[in-house]
Design a protein around this motif. Structure first.
Motif, mmCIF file in Angstrom:
data_model
loop_
_atom_site.group_PDB
_atom_site.id
_atom_site.type_symbol
_atom_site.label_atom_id
_atom_site.label_comp_id
_atom_site.label_asym_id
_atom_site.label_seq_id
_atom_site.Cartn_x
_atom_site.Cartn_y
_atom_site.Cartn_z
ATOM 1 N N UNK A 28 -5.406 8.486 4.027
ATOM 2 C CA UNK A 28 -6.243 8.491 5.219
ATOM 3 C C UNK A 28 -7.199 7.305 5.083
ATOM 4 N N UNK A 29 -7.738 6.850 6.179
ATOM 5 C CA UNK A 29 -8.563 5.631 6.142
ATOM 6 C C UNK A 29 -10.053 5.928 6.058
ATOM 7 N N UNK A 30 -10.608 6.506 7.117
ATOM 8 C CA UNK A 30 -12.049 6.738 7.189
ATOM 9 C C UNK A 30 -12.410 7.933 6.316
ATOM 10 N N UNK A 31 -12.969 7.657 5.154
ATOM 11 C CA UNK A 31 -13.294 8.682 4.173
ATOM 12 C C UNK A 31 -12.794 8.253 2.809
ATOM 13 N N UNK A 32 -11.493 8.365 2.548
ATOM 14 C CA UNK A 32 -10.985 7.980 1.228
ATOM 15 C C UNK A 32 -11.055 6.487 0.930
ATOM 16 N N UNK A 33 -10.846 5.633 1.949
ATOM 17 C CA UNK A 33 -10.892 4.183 1.712
ATOM 18 C C UNK A 33 -12.267 3.611 1.998
ATOM 19 N N UNK A 88 -12.423 3.192 -4.597
ATOM 20 C CA UNK A 88 -11.216 3.087 -3.770
ATOM 21 C C UNK A 88 -10.509 1.750 -3.970
ATOM 22 N N UNK A 89 -11.256 0.649 -3.942
ATOM 23 C CA UNK A 89 -10.634 -0.667 -4.089
ATOM 24 C C UNK A 89 -9.872 -0.766 -5.410
ATOM 25 N N UNK A 90 -10.519 -0.338 -6.487
ATOM 26 C CA UNK A 90 -9.890 -0.413 -7.811
ATOM 27 C C UNK A 90 -8.678 0.497 -7.900
ATOM 28 N N UNK A 91 -8.776 1.675 -7.298
ATOM 29 C CA UNK A 91 -7.661 2.618 -7.327
ATOM 30 C C UNK A 91 -6.470 2.066 -6.547
ATOM 31 N N UNK A 92 -6.747 1.484 -5.389
ATOM 32 C CA UNK A 92 -5.681 0.881 -4.579
ATOM 33 C C UNK A 92 -4.982 -0.225 -5.363
ATOM 34 N N UNK A 93 -5.757 -1.099 -5.971
ATOM 35 C CA UNK A 93 -5.161 -2.218 -6.709
ATOM 36 C C UNK A 93 -4.390 -1.727 -7.932
ATOM 37 N N UNK A 94 -4.899 -0.693 -8.585
ATOM 38 C CA UNK A 94 -4.219 -0.164 -9.776
ATOM 39 C C UNK A 94 -2.895 0.476 -9.395
ATOM 40 N N UNK A 95 -2.893 1.321 -8.375
ATOM 41 C CA UNK A 95 -1.644 1.939 -7.935
ATOM 42 C C UNK A 95 -0.636 0.860 -7.529
#
Length: 250
Positions: free
Chosen positions: A31-36, A116-123
């Motif tokens: 989802x965008x607004x909230x998790x990201x 969130x940014x770090x998690x996105x890049x890691x995944x």
């Protein structure tokens, strides 16, 4: 003071069920607004909702909304209400376009969700496919992700609001679009969402669900809706990925 035991306890031990959700996912639907991010962090959603109600009043159509809806702080609730009462009309199209413009204005002051940014890049670095499945306009998501240099982690898999407003979550339409485009079975995916409608959409699509709650009130709402695994920060998810990568040599 934190004990040595607490400091070294694996993340999964403090969050039962988290490892099973996170480690086996081939694709993560966000989802965008909230998790990201908090899209309306600096540009109040209440204000946007109020301006949309004022616009309806100027058209002589405020009566389309109930009294409760007229003071509701969520503009998406208003969009859904107008769509139900004037389905596929020019009014609905104009209302949706106005909301999209307000969402685009909000991007400039949106606040990234912690980790969130770090998690996105890691995944992404681990080879996990990423998609956004949201009720926000795709243009808004793309602009925000581009500004955070995250667009390459998702593109082209951004599935947001379309003109078919009856297909917004909790309908699983955007999740099913993502699964089909990415060629993955629902049980090999994971959805990260922050609302009961996200949970409902994930269940209808057959996708495992991880609840993200920025506070205890949201966590309570997700658990009451039936979410089994809820985190109030994305940090333990990120740490779990790191722990698993270190263990497997990924």
């Amino acid at each position: 003071m934190t004990s040595d035991t607490e400091q070294t306890e694996p993340v999964a031990g403090r969050h039962p069920g988290l490892r099973e959700l996170v480690v086996g996912a081939r694709v993560v639907l966000w989802d965008f607004d909230g998790p990201i991010c908090r899209l309306f962090a600096g540009y109040s959603a209440d204000r946007v909702a109020g301006e949309l109600v004022d616009w309806l009043e100027g058209q002589g159509l405020k009566g389309l909304l109930t009294r409760e809806e007229q003071v509701h702080p969520d503009p998406h609730v208003l969009l859904g209400a107008v769509n139900r009462r004037r389905h596929r009309s020019d009014l609905v199209a104009d209302f949706e376009e106005r909301l999209t413009r307000e969402e685009l204005r909000a991007v400039a002051t949106a606040w990234p969700t912690a980790y969130a940014d770090a998690l996105i890049r890691t995944w992404s670095a681990l080879g996990v496919g990423l998609a956004v499945t949201t009720n926000n306009a795709p243009r808004v998501v793309g602009e925000y992700l581009a500004g955070r240099h995250l667009l390459d982690c998702f593109a082209p898999h951004i599935y947001g609001r379309t003109r078919d407003l009856h297909l917004l979550k909790p309908d699983p339409y955007c999740l099913n679009r993502a699964l089909s485009a990415m060629g993955v079975a629902p049980d090999r995916a994971l959805m990260v969402g922050d609302s009961p409608s996200d949970l409902t959409a994930a269940r209808r699509a057959g996708v495992p669900f991880l609840g993200y709650a920025g506070g205890e009130q949201k966590a309570k709402a997700l658990r009451q809706a039936g979410a089994d695994t809820v985190v109030e920060s994305l940090e333990p998810v990120l740490k779990l990925l790191w722990e698993n990568a270190a263990h497997t040599g990924a």
